[in-house]
Scaffold this motif. Structure first.
Motif, mmCIF file in Angstrom:
data_model
loop_
_atom_site.group_PDB
_atom_site.id
_atom_site.type_symbol
_atom_site.label_atom_id
_atom_site.label_comp_id
_atom_site.label_asym_id
_atom_site.label_seq_id
_atom_site.Cartn_x
_atom_site.Cartn_y
_atom_site.Cartn_z
ATOM 1 N N LEU A 111 0.758 -1.178 0.059
ATOM 2 C CA LEU A 111 -0.069 -0.083 -0.068
ATOM 3 C C LEU A 111 0.884 1.422 -0.044
ATOM 4 O O LEU A 111 1.757 1.311 0.741
ATOM 5 C CB LEU A 111 -0.754 0.042 1.235
ATOM 6 N N LEU A 125 -5.587 -1.370 7.706
ATOM 7 C CA LEU A 125 -4.903 -2.591 8.038
ATOM 8 C C LEU A 125 -5.007 -2.660 9.599
ATOM 9 O O LEU A 125 -4.968 -4.049 10.048
ATOM 10 C CB LEU A 125 -3.444 -2.259 7.694
ATOM 11 N N CYS A 133 -1.004 -7.933 3.830
ATOM 12 C CA CYS A 133 -0.222 -6.634 3.135
ATOM 13 C C CYS A 133 1.372 -6.801 3.668
ATOM 14 O O CYS A 133 1.615 -7.229 4.680
ATOM 15 C CB CYS A 133 -0.599 -5.411 4.150
ATOM 16 N N LEU A 136 3.465 -1.041 4.142
ATOM 17 C CA LEU A 136 2.708 0.295 3.930
ATOM 18 C C LEU A 136 3.649 1.454 4.063
ATOM 19 O O LEU A 136 4.537 1.554 4.895
ATOM 20 C CB LEU A 136 1.810 0.345 5.275
#
Length: 147
Positions: A111, A125, A133, A136
């Protein structure tokens, strides 16, 4: 062989996902296809097809990623009204549910959140820690909206 001919061609598709509360969220997918997916979460009042988002999408596609950019509710082609961080995590989750997981094109994602989009990404999240994920990155994101 030129550099351009060695690059894999990619497609660009515009799609729509429905949130848990029924809001239609529009997103664009740049697909090579690649194994890795990068989701770009734009900032407040920014739309998925804004110049900076197109630049970033193409930048990462050229480096081997598939890229998704979404319009949060009340922005661009998405429906609903913007809630300043209250429900926008559901917008991101709807797009992820469309693309990531068992039987979907991607098993994990990264992300990149710009400004308010970074705060929304972090919120998503935190709400759904089971999301696969990988990374980030938050650029100029507010730590607290009350400030």
């Amino acid at each position: 062989m030129t550099t351009a001919s060695r690059r894999k061609a990619h497609t660009v598709v515009h799609r729509e996902a429905k949130t848990a509360d029924g809001v239609a969220i529009t997103y664009t997918l740049w697909r090579r296809p690649a194994r890795e997916l990068l989701i770009l979460a734009p900032g407040f009042w920014r739309v998925r097809l804004a110049r900076e988002n197109l630049f970033l999408a193409n930048f990462f596609v050229r480096r081997g990623y598939d890229v998704v950019v979404l319009d949060f509710r009340g922005h661009g082609d998405s429906k609903g009204s913007y809630t300043f961080g209250t429900f926008e995590a559901h917008d991101l989750k709807a797009v992820l549910d469309d693309l990531v997981g068992e039987g979907k094109p991607y098993s994990r994602f990264g992300l990149l959140g710009l400004s308010m989009g970074g705060m929304i990404a972090a919120d998503a999240l935190a709400r759904w820690p089971e999301l696969p994920c990988r990374a980030l990155v938050m650029v100029s994101s507010p730590a607290d909206l009350r400030d």
